[in-house]
Design an enzyme around this catalytic site. Structure first.
Site, PDB file in Angstrom:
ATOM      1  N   GLY A 218       0.832  -1.210   0.000  1.00  0.00           N
ATOM      2  CA  GLY A 218       0.000   0.000   0.000  1.00  0.00           C
ATOM      3  C   GLY A 218       0.858   1.248   0.000  1.00  0.00           C
ATOM      4  O   GLY A 218       2.060   1.179  -0.289  1.00  0.00           O
ATOM      5  N   ASN A 219       0.270   2.393   0.307  1.00  0.00           N
ATOM      6  CA  ASN A 219       1.050   3.625   0.441  1.00  0.00           C
ATOM      7  C   ASN A 219       0.431   4.491   1.526  1.00  0.00           C
ATOM      8  O   ASN A 219      -0.587   4.121   2.112  1.00  0.00           O
ATOM      9  CB  ASN A 219       1.154   4.357  -0.904  1.00  0.00           C
ATOM     10  CG  ASN A 219      -0.209   4.768  -1.422  1.00  0.00           C
ATOM     11  OD1 ASN A 219      -0.907   5.564  -0.809  1.00  0.00           O
ATOM     12  ND2 ASN A 219      -0.624   4.196  -2.566  1.00  0.00           N
ATOM     13  N   PHE A 220       1.046   5.643   1.793  1.00  0.00           N
ATOM     14  CA  PHE A 220       0.659   6.445   2.962  1.00  0.00           C
ATOM     15  C   PHE A 220      -0.446   7.465   2.676  1.00  0.00           C
ATOM     16  O   PHE A 220      -0.682   8.352   3.497  1.00  0.00           O
ATOM     17  CB  PHE A 220       1.891   7.161   3.532  1.00  0.00           C
ATOM     18  CG  PHE A 220       2.910   6.210   4.095  1.00  0.00           C
ATOM     19  CD1 PHE A 220       2.624   5.463   5.221  1.00  0.00           C
ATOM     20  CD2 PHE A 220       4.145   6.044   3.481  1.00  0.00           C
ATOM     21  CE1 PHE A 220       3.548   4.574   5.744  1.00  0.00           C
ATOM     22  CE2 PHE A 220       5.085   5.162   3.995  1.00  0.00           C
ATOM     23  CZ  PHE A 220       4.791   4.413   5.137  1.00  0.00           C
ATOM     24  N   ALA A 285      -3.919   7.822  -4.828  1.00  0.00           N
ATOM     25  CA  ALA A 285      -2.560   7.307  -5.036  1.00  0.00           C
ATOM     26  C   ALA A 285      -2.707   5.822  -5.364  1.00  0.00           C
ATOM     27  O   ALA A 285      -2.723   4.965  -4.473  1.00  0.00           O
ATOM     28  CB  ALA A 285      -1.734   7.520  -3.780  1.00  0.00           C
TER      29      ALA A 285
END
Ligand code: PMT
Length: 409
Positions: A218-220, A285
Protein backbone atom coordinates in the site's frame (compact mmCIF):
# COMPACT_ATOMS: atom_id res chain seq x y z
CA UNK A 1 -27.97 52.84 -3.49
CA UNK A 2 -25.67 49.78 -3.44
CA UNK A 3 -26.76 47.58 -0.55
CA UNK A 4 -23.99 44.98 -0.65
CA UNK A 5 -25.37 42.93 2.26
CA UNK A 6 -29.07 43.26 1.45
CA UNK A 7 -31.10 40.66 3.31
CA UNK A 8 -28.07 39.10 5.01
CA UNK A 9 -28.42 38.01 8.62
CA UNK A 10 -25.26 38.70 10.52
CA UNK A 11 -24.39 37.40 13.94
CA UNK A 12 -21.81 39.72 15.48
CA UNK A 13 -19.74 38.42 18.38
CA UNK A 14 -17.86 40.99 20.47
CA UNK A 15 -15.13 39.98 22.90
CA UNK A 16 -13.03 41.76 25.50
CA UNK A 17 -10.67 44.03 23.63
CA UNK A 18 -10.37 47.81 23.71
CA UNK A 19 -11.25 47.70 20.01
CA UNK A 20 -14.79 46.75 21.11
CA UNK A 21 -15.48 50.50 21.08
CA UNK A 22 -15.63 50.19 17.27
CA UNK A 23 -18.40 47.55 17.42
CA UNK A 24 -21.40 49.95 17.40
CA UNK A 25 -19.96 51.60 14.27
CA UNK A 26 -19.56 48.17 12.71
CA UNK A 27 -23.19 47.33 13.47
CA UNK A 28 -24.29 50.58 11.83
CA UNK A 29 -22.12 49.85 8.79
CA UNK A 30 -23.67 46.38 8.41
CA UNK A 31 -27.17 47.84 8.69
CA UNK A 32 -26.30 50.60 6.20
CA UNK A 33 -25.42 47.83 3.71
CA UNK A 34 -28.84 46.20 4.17
CA UNK A 35 -28.01 43.50 6.76
CA UNK A 36 -29.89 42.53 9.91
CA UNK A 37 -27.60 42.19 12.92
CA UNK A 38 -27.87 40.22 16.17
CA UNK A 39 -25.15 40.83 18.75
CA UNK A 40 -23.57 38.42 21.24
CA UNK A 41 -21.09 39.77 23.76
CA UNK A 42 -18.77 38.17 26.24
CA UNK A 43 -18.78 39.50 29.78
CA UNK A 44 -15.37 41.10 29.18
CA UNK A 45 -16.68 42.87 26.08
CA UNK A 46 -19.29 44.58 28.23
CA UNK A 47 -16.46 46.25 30.18
CA UNK A 48 -15.50 48.10 26.99
CA UNK A 49 -18.87 48.81 25.35
CA UNK A 50 -22.38 48.58 26.76
CA UNK A 51 -25.12 46.13 25.93
CA UNK A 52 -27.59 49.03 25.78
CA UNK A 53 -25.59 50.80 23.07
CA UNK A 54 -25.51 47.67 20.93
CA UNK A 55 -29.16 46.94 21.54
CA UNK A 56 -29.94 50.47 20.35
CA UNK A 57 -27.86 50.40 17.20
CA UNK A 58 -28.77 46.82 16.21
CA UNK A 59 -32.47 47.26 17.09
CA UNK A 60 -32.35 43.76 18.56
CA UNK A 61 -31.85 42.25 22.00
CA UNK A 62 -28.22 41.50 22.79
CA UNK A 63 -27.15 38.12 24.16
CA UNK A 64 -24.62 38.18 26.98
CA UNK A 65 -25.72 35.49 29.41
CA UNK A 66 -26.23 31.98 28.06
CA UNK A 67 -28.59 31.22 30.96
CA UNK A 68 -30.74 34.33 30.50
CA UNK A 69 -34.32 33.12 31.09
CA UNK A 70 -35.79 35.38 28.41
CA UNK A 71 -33.87 33.78 25.54
CA UNK A 72 -33.97 30.07 26.33
CA UNK A 73 -36.35 28.66 23.64
CA UNK A 74 -36.32 25.36 25.58
CA UNK A 75 -32.58 25.60 26.05
CA UNK A 76 -31.85 25.63 22.29
CA UNK A 77 -31.50 29.38 21.72
CA UNK A 78 -27.92 28.96 20.49
CA UNK A 79 -28.94 26.36 17.91
CA UNK A 80 -31.74 28.56 16.60
CA UNK A 81 -29.54 31.65 16.43
CA UNK A 82 -26.74 29.74 14.71
CA UNK A 83 -29.21 28.49 12.09
CA UNK A 84 -30.80 31.93 11.72
CA UNK A 85 -27.63 33.66 10.54
CA UNK A 86 -25.90 33.69 7.14
CA UNK A 87 -22.51 34.21 8.76
CA UNK A 88 -20.91 34.73 12.16
CA UNK A 89 -18.48 37.63 12.51
CA UNK A 90 -16.35 37.96 15.63
CA UNK A 91 -14.89 41.46 15.82
CA UNK A 92 -12.88 42.19 17.80
CA UNK A 93 -11.67 38.74 18.83
CA UNK A 94 -9.35 38.74 21.86
CA UNK A 95 -6.41 36.34 22.32
CA UNK A 96 -8.39 34.58 25.05
CA UNK A 97 -11.43 34.03 22.83
CA UNK A 98 -9.20 32.87 19.95
CA UNK A 99 -7.72 30.24 22.25
CA UNK A 100 -11.14 29.10 23.40
CA UNK A 101 -12.44 28.84 19.83
CA UNK A 102 -9.38 26.85 18.77
CA UNK A 103 -9.98 24.38 21.59
CA UNK A 104 -13.74 24.05 21.37
CA UNK A 105 -14.78 25.72 24.64
CA UNK A 106 -18.48 26.44 25.18
CA UNK A 107 -18.30 28.27 28.49
CA UNK A 108 -20.10 31.45 27.44
CA UNK A 109 -22.85 32.41 25.00
CA UNK A 110 -20.45 33.42 22.24
CA UNK A 111 -18.40 30.20 22.42
CA UNK A 112 -21.53 28.04 22.45
CA UNK A 113 -22.65 29.79 19.26
CA UNK A 114 -19.32 29.15 17.53
CA UNK A 115 -19.71 25.43 18.18
CA UNK A 116 -23.37 25.44 17.14
CA UNK A 117 -22.67 27.17 13.81
CA UNK A 118 -23.54 24.77 10.92
CA UNK A 119 -20.37 24.02 9.00
CA UNK A 120 -21.53 25.51 5.71
CA UNK A 121 -21.92 28.94 7.35
CA UNK A 122 -18.81 31.12 7.34
CA UNK A 123 -17.10 32.10 10.57
CA UNK A 124 -15.15 35.36 10.13
CA UNK A 125 -12.71 36.25 12.89
CA UNK A 126 -11.03 39.64 13.28
CA UNK A 127 -8.41 39.40 16.05
CA UNK A 128 -7.40 42.60 17.84
CA UNK A 129 -4.77 42.72 20.58
CA UNK A 130 -1.32 43.98 21.43
CA UNK A 131 1.43 43.09 18.94
CA UNK A 132 3.29 40.64 21.17
CA UNK A 133 0.08 38.84 22.05
CA UNK A 134 -0.81 38.60 18.36
CA UNK A 135 2.64 37.38 17.31
CA UNK A 136 2.92 34.93 20.21
CA UNK A 137 3.45 31.41 18.90
CA UNK A 138 0.49 30.10 20.86
CA UNK A 139 -1.86 32.71 19.36
CA UNK A 140 -0.56 31.94 15.86
CA UNK A 141 -1.00 28.21 16.49
CA UNK A 142 -4.56 28.84 17.66
CA UNK A 143 -5.24 30.78 14.45
CA UNK A 144 -3.91 27.86 12.38
CA UNK A 145 -6.12 25.44 14.28
CA UNK A 146 -9.18 27.59 13.62
CA UNK A 147 -8.34 27.87 9.90
CA UNK A 148 -7.83 24.08 9.72
CA UNK A 149 -11.35 23.69 11.08
CA UNK A 150 -12.80 25.96 8.40
CA UNK A 151 -12.81 29.40 10.11
CA UNK A 152 -11.47 32.48 8.32
CA UNK A 153 -9.00 34.68 10.20
CA UNK A 154 -8.48 38.23 8.98
CA UNK A 155 -5.15 39.45 10.40
CA UNK A 156 -5.21 42.77 12.27
CA UNK A 157 -3.96 46.03 10.78
CA UNK A 158 -0.69 47.68 11.79
CA UNK A 159 -0.68 51.05 13.47
CA UNK A 160 -0.94 52.80 16.80
CA UNK A 161 -2.33 50.59 19.56
CA UNK A 162 -4.15 51.43 22.79
CA UNK A 163 -0.92 50.75 24.70
CA UNK A 164 0.76 53.58 22.80
CA UNK A 165 2.97 51.12 20.98
CA UNK A 166 2.97 50.81 17.23
CA UNK A 167 2.62 47.45 15.47
CA UNK A 168 0.24 44.74 14.31
CA UNK A 169 -2.91 44.30 16.34
CA UNK A 170 -5.42 47.00 15.36
CA UNK A 171 -8.94 46.03 14.44
CA UNK A 172 -9.53 47.15 10.83
CA UNK A 173 -11.95 50.02 10.32
CA UNK A 174 -15.64 48.97 10.20
CA UNK A 175 -15.92 49.79 6.48
CA UNK A 176 -12.90 47.51 5.75
CA UNK A 177 -14.44 44.69 7.78
CA UNK A 178 -17.70 45.04 5.88
CA UNK A 179 -15.97 45.01 2.49
CA UNK A 180 -13.88 41.93 3.39
CA UNK A 181 -17.00 40.05 4.43
CA UNK A 182 -18.96 41.21 1.40
CA UNK A 183 -16.18 40.04 -0.96
CA UNK A 184 -16.00 36.64 0.70
CA UNK A 185 -19.76 36.13 0.75
CA UNK A 186 -19.96 37.12 -2.92
CA UNK A 187 -17.19 34.73 -3.98
CA UNK A 188 -18.84 31.92 -2.02
CA UNK A 189 -22.18 32.67 -3.66
CA UNK A 190 -20.77 32.63 -7.17
CA UNK A 191 -18.89 29.41 -6.41
CA UNK A 192 -21.88 27.88 -4.73
CA UNK A 193 -24.12 27.88 -7.72
CA UNK A 194 -21.48 27.29 -10.36
CA UNK A 195 -21.34 23.50 -10.26
CA UNK A 196 -25.09 23.26 -9.77
CA UNK A 197 -26.47 20.55 -12.02
CA UNK A 198 -22.98 19.11 -12.62
CA UNK A 199 -21.98 15.62 -11.55
CA UNK A 200 -18.48 15.20 -10.15
CA UNK A 201 -16.59 11.93 -9.65
CA UNK A 202 -13.51 11.89 -7.41
CA UNK A 203 -10.99 9.16 -6.59
CA UNK A 204 -9.20 9.36 -3.25
CA UNK A 205 -6.89 7.58 -0.86
CA UNK A 206 -4.47 4.69 -1.35
CA UNK A 207 -5.04 1.28 -2.86
CA UNK A 208 -4.15 -1.93 -1.06
CA UNK A 209 -2.75 -4.68 -3.28
CA UNK A 210 -3.12 -8.13 -1.73
CA UNK A 211 -0.01 -10.21 -1.16
CA UNK A 212 -1.62 -12.99 0.84
CA UNK A 213 -4.48 -13.52 3.31
CA UNK A 214 -3.18 -10.85 5.73
CA UNK A 215 -0.67 -8.65 3.89
CA UNK A 216 -0.81 -6.01 1.21
CA UNK A 217 1.33 -3.49 -0.64
CA UNK A 218 0.00 0.00 0.00
CA UNK A 219 1.05 3.63 0.44
CA UNK A 220 0.66 6.45 2.96
CA UNK A 221 -2.18 8.33 1.28
CA UNK A 222 -4.79 9.32 3.89
CA UNK A 223 -7.55 10.38 1.51
CA UNK A 224 -7.56 13.94 2.96
CA UNK A 225 -6.95 15.60 -0.41
CA UNK A 226 -9.72 13.67 -2.16
CA UNK A 227 -12.21 14.21 0.65
CA UNK A 228 -11.45 17.95 0.70
CA UNK A 229 -12.14 18.04 -3.06
CA UNK A 230 -15.41 16.18 -2.59
CA UNK A 231 -16.52 18.62 0.10
CA UNK A 232 -15.59 21.66 -1.97
CA UNK A 233 -17.36 20.29 -5.06
CA UNK A 234 -20.44 19.61 -2.92
CA UNK A 235 -20.32 23.15 -1.52
CA UNK A 236 -20.17 24.43 -5.09
CA UNK A 237 -23.51 22.82 -5.84
CA UNK A 238 -22.37 19.61 -7.56
CA UNK A 239 -23.69 16.09 -7.09
CA UNK A 240 -20.60 14.22 -5.90
CA UNK A 241 -19.48 10.59 -5.90
CA UNK A 242 -16.27 9.71 -4.10
CA UNK A 243 -14.53 6.42 -4.87
CA UNK A 244 -12.07 5.88 -2.07
CA UNK A 245 -9.43 3.38 -1.09
CA UNK A 246 -9.10 2.35 2.59
CA UNK A 247 -9.06 5.53 4.73
CA UNK A 248 -10.05 6.61 8.23
CA UNK A 249 -12.21 9.60 7.36
CA UNK A 250 -15.91 9.99 8.09
CA UNK A 251 -18.27 10.03 5.14
CA UNK A 252 -19.20 13.57 4.09
CA UNK A 253 -22.93 14.07 4.41
CA UNK A 254 -24.35 14.63 0.95
CA UNK A 255 -21.53 12.82 -0.88
CA UNK A 256 -22.11 9.37 -2.38
CA UNK A 257 -19.18 7.28 -1.17
CA UNK A 258 -17.98 4.02 -2.73
CA UNK A 259 -15.31 2.12 -0.79
CA UNK A 260 -12.78 -0.03 -2.61
CA UNK A 261 -9.51 -1.72 -1.71
CA UNK A 262 -7.41 -2.44 -4.77
CA UNK A 263 -6.59 -0.55 -7.96
CA UNK A 264 -8.55 -3.16 -9.89
CA UNK A 265 -11.66 -2.49 -7.75
CA UNK A 266 -11.21 1.28 -8.11
CA UNK A 267 -10.91 0.85 -11.87
CA UNK A 268 -14.07 -1.24 -11.97
CA UNK A 269 -16.05 1.40 -10.07
CA UNK A 270 -14.71 4.23 -12.24
CA UNK A 271 -15.62 2.23 -15.39
CA UNK A 272 -19.16 1.64 -14.05
CA UNK A 273 -19.76 5.28 -13.20
CA UNK A 274 -17.61 7.50 -15.41
CA UNK A 275 -20.00 8.06 -18.34
CA UNK A 276 -22.61 9.68 -16.03
CA UNK A 277 -20.25 12.42 -14.82
CA UNK A 278 -19.35 15.86 -16.16
CA UNK A 279 -16.10 16.17 -14.25
CA UNK A 280 -13.76 13.56 -12.75
CA UNK A 281 -10.83 14.36 -10.49
CA UNK A 282 -8.24 11.64 -9.91
CA UNK A 283 -6.48 12.36 -6.63
CA UNK A 284 -6.04 8.75 -5.50
CA UNK A 285 -2.56 7.31 -5.04
CA UNK A 286 -3.17 4.20 -7.11
CA UNK A 287 -0.59 1.42 -6.98
CA UNK A 288 1.02 1.05 -10.38
CA UNK A 289 1.71 -2.65 -9.78
CA UNK A 290 0.02 -5.50 -7.94
CA UNK A 291 1.27 -8.97 -6.88
CA UNK A 292 0.83 -11.34 -9.82
CA UNK A 293 -0.08 -14.34 -7.71
CA UNK A 294 -1.58 -13.29 -4.36
CA UNK A 295 -1.88 -16.19 -1.93
CA UNK A 296 -5.22 -17.24 -0.45
CA UNK A 297 -3.51 -18.30 2.79
CA UNK A 298 -0.86 -16.57 4.93
CA UNK A 299 2.62 -16.79 3.46
CA UNK A 300 4.94 -18.77 5.77
CA UNK A 301 8.47 -17.52 6.21
CA UNK A 302 9.65 -21.11 6.68
CA UNK A 303 8.78 -21.61 3.00
CA UNK A 304 10.34 -18.40 1.69
CA UNK A 305 13.82 -18.43 3.24
CA UNK A 306 16.18 -15.42 3.64
CA UNK A 307 15.02 -13.56 0.56
CA UNK A 308 11.65 -13.19 -1.03
CA UNK A 309 10.97 -12.23 -4.60
CA UNK A 310 7.48 -11.14 -5.50
CA UNK A 311 6.43 -10.85 -9.10
CA UNK A 312 4.27 -7.82 -9.79
CA UNK A 313 2.06 -7.11 -12.75
CA UNK A 314 0.92 -3.74 -14.00
CA UNK A 315 -2.39 -2.32 -12.76
CA UNK A 316 -4.77 -0.54 -15.10
CA UNK A 317 -4.06 3.19 -15.35
CA UNK A 318 -7.47 4.57 -14.40
CA UNK A 319 -6.77 8.18 -15.35
CA UNK A 320 -5.34 7.19 -18.73
CA UNK A 321 -8.45 5.05 -19.35
CA UNK A 322 -10.70 8.04 -18.52
CA UNK A 323 -8.62 10.24 -20.83
CA UNK A 324 -9.15 7.81 -23.70
CA UNK A 325 -12.83 7.22 -22.98
CA UNK A 326 -14.12 10.71 -22.20
CA UNK A 327 -16.73 12.28 -24.41
CA UNK A 328 -16.79 15.86 -25.60
CA UNK A 329 -18.79 17.24 -22.67
CA UNK A 330 -16.62 15.55 -20.02
CA UNK A 331 -13.60 17.08 -18.27
CA UNK A 332 -10.94 15.23 -16.33
CA UNK A 333 -8.33 16.47 -13.88
CA UNK A 334 -5.32 14.37 -12.96
CA UNK A 335 -2.68 14.67 -10.28
CA UNK A 336 1.04 14.30 -10.93
CA UNK A 337 3.16 13.50 -7.92
CA UNK A 338 6.69 14.52 -8.88
CA UNK A 339 10.00 14.89 -7.10
CA UNK A 340 11.96 16.76 -9.79
CA UNK A 341 11.57 18.51 -13.11
CA UNK A 342 7.93 18.75 -12.10
CA UNK A 343 6.72 21.24 -14.70
CA UNK A 344 7.98 19.20 -17.65
CA UNK A 345 6.92 15.90 -16.06
CA UNK A 346 3.48 17.28 -15.22
CA UNK A 347 2.99 18.65 -18.71
CA UNK A 348 4.00 15.33 -20.26
CA UNK A 349 1.67 13.40 -17.93
CA UNK A 350 -1.24 15.70 -18.76
CA UNK A 351 -0.69 15.13 -22.48
CA UNK A 352 -0.13 11.37 -22.17
CA UNK A 353 -3.28 10.88 -20.13
CA UNK A 354 -5.35 13.45 -22.10
CA UNK A 355 -6.29 15.54 -19.04
CA UNK A 356 -8.00 18.94 -19.18
CA UNK A 357 -5.96 20.12 -16.22
CA UNK A 358 -3.27 18.66 -14.01
CA UNK A 359 -2.38 19.26 -10.38
CA UNK A 360 1.35 18.89 -9.98
CA UNK A 361 2.12 17.89 -6.43
CA UNK A 362 5.66 18.39 -5.17
CA UNK A 363 6.39 15.07 -3.50
CA UNK A 364 9.51 16.23 -1.66
CA UNK A 365 8.26 19.59 -0.33
CA UNK A 366 8.66 19.65 3.48
CA UNK A 367 5.55 18.59 5.46
CA UNK A 368 3.56 18.21 2.23
CA UNK A 369 1.89 15.34 0.43
CA UNK A 370 0.95 11.97 1.87
CA UNK A 371 -0.87 11.84 5.17
CA UNK A 372 -0.52 15.45 6.38
CA UNK A 373 -2.81 18.45 6.02
CA UNK A 374 -0.74 20.34 3.47
CA UNK A 375 0.04 20.03 -0.24
CA UNK A 376 2.42 22.09 -2.35
CA UNK A 377 0.72 22.26 -5.72
CA UNK A 378 1.02 23.81 -9.13
CA UNK A 379 -2.15 23.96 -11.19
CA UNK A 380 -1.49 23.55 -14.90
CA UNK A 381 -4.08 24.23 -17.59
CA UNK A 382 -4.31 22.27 -20.84
CA UNK A 383 -2.40 24.96 -22.73
CA UNK A 384 0.56 24.58 -20.33
CA UNK A 385 -0.13 27.80 -18.39
CA UNK A 386 0.53 27.15 -14.73
CA UNK A 387 0.38 28.72 -11.30
CA UNK A 388 2.58 27.75 -8.36
CA UNK A 389 1.09 27.96 -4.88
CA UNK A 390 2.75 28.30 -1.49
CA UNK A 391 2.15 25.24 0.71
CA UNK A 392 -1.61 25.29 1.37
CA UNK A 393 -3.88 23.20 3.54
CA UNK A 394 -5.60 20.51 1.52
CA UNK A 395 -8.90 22.37 2.07
CA UNK A 396 -7.36 25.49 0.53
CA UNK A 397 -5.91 23.41 -2.34
CA UNK A 398 -9.37 21.96 -2.94
CA UNK A 399 -10.85 25.47 -3.09
CA UNK A 400 -8.28 26.58 -5.66
CA UNK A 401 -8.71 23.40 -7.73
CA UNK A 402 -12.50 23.56 -7.77
CA UNK A 403 -12.42 27.29 -8.62
CA UNK A 404 -10.19 26.50 -11.59
CA UNK A 405 -12.26 23.42 -12.51
CA UNK A 406 -15.34 25.61 -12.79
CA UNK A 407 -13.58 27.49 -15.59
CA UNK A 408 -13.39 24.25 -17.61
CA UNK A 409 -17.13 24.47 -18.33
O1 PMT B 1 -4.42 11.21 0.48
P1 PMT B 1 -3.53 12.28 1.06
O2 PMT B 1 -2.75 11.80 2.27
O3 PMT B 1 -4.28 13.55 1.31
O4 PMT B 1 -2.40 12.63 -0.02
C1 PMT B 1 -2.77 13.23 -1.21
C2 PMT B 1 -1.90 12.76 -2.38
C3 PMT B 1 -0.46 13.10 -2.12
C4 PMT B 1 -2.05 11.24 -2.56
C5 PMT B 1 -2.48 13.49 -3.64
O5 PMT B 1 -2.40 14.87 -3.45
C6 PMT B 1 -1.73 13.12 -4.91
O6 PMT B 1 -0.72 13.71 -5.24
N1 PMT B 1 -2.30 12.14 -5.66
C7 PMT B 1 -1.67 11.54 -6.86
C8 PMT B 1 -0.72 10.48 -6.45
C9 PMT B 1 -0.19 9.69 -7.62
O7 PMT B 1 -0.37 8.51 -7.64
O8 PMT B 1 0.41 10.38 -8.55
P2 PMT B 1 1.02 9.75 -9.93
O9 PMT B 1 1.83 10.85 -10.50
O10 PMT B 1 1.68 8.46 -9.64
O11 PMT B 1 -0.26 9.47 -10.81
C10 PMT B 1 -0.72 10.36 -11.80
C11 PMT B 1 -2.22 10.35 -11.91
O12 PMT B 1 -2.64 9.10 -12.43
C12 PMT B 1 -2.98 10.56 -10.60
O13 PMT B 1 -4.08 11.35 -10.89
C13 PMT B 1 -3.38 9.15 -10.21
O14 PMT B 1 -4.60 9.16 -9.46
C14 PMT B 1 -3.60 8.50 -11.57
N2 PMT B 1 -3.35 7.06 -11.60
C15 PMT B 1 -2.10 6.56 -11.38
C16 PMT B 1 -1.87 5.20 -11.50
C17 PMT B 1 -2.94 4.35 -11.85
N3 PMT B 1 -2.77 3.04 -11.96
N4 PMT B 1 -4.16 4.88 -12.05
C18 PMT B 1 -4.39 6.21 -11.94
O15 PMT B 1 -5.51 6.68 -12.12
Amino acid sequence: MNLSLKGKRILLGITGSIAAYKAPFLVREFIKQGAEVRVIMTESASKFVTELTLQNVSKNDVVTDMFDKTLQENGSWHIHLAHWCDCFVIAPCSANSLAKIAHGFADNALMALVLALPKEKPLYIFPAMDTDMWLHKVTQKNCNTIVMHGGAIFPPDSGELASGMVGEGRLPEPSDIVSKITDDLLSRKSLKSFLKGKKVLITAGPTYERLDAVRFIGNFSSGKMGFALAEEALNSGAEVTLITGPVHIDTIIGVHRIDVQSAEEMFEQVCNNFSHYDLAIFSAAVADYTPKNPLEEKMKKENTGEELTITLKKNPDILAWAGKTKSEHQRIIGFALETDNEIEEGKAKMKRKNCDMIIINKANAPNSGFGGDINTITIMAKDGEYKHYQPLTKKECAKEIITKAIQLF
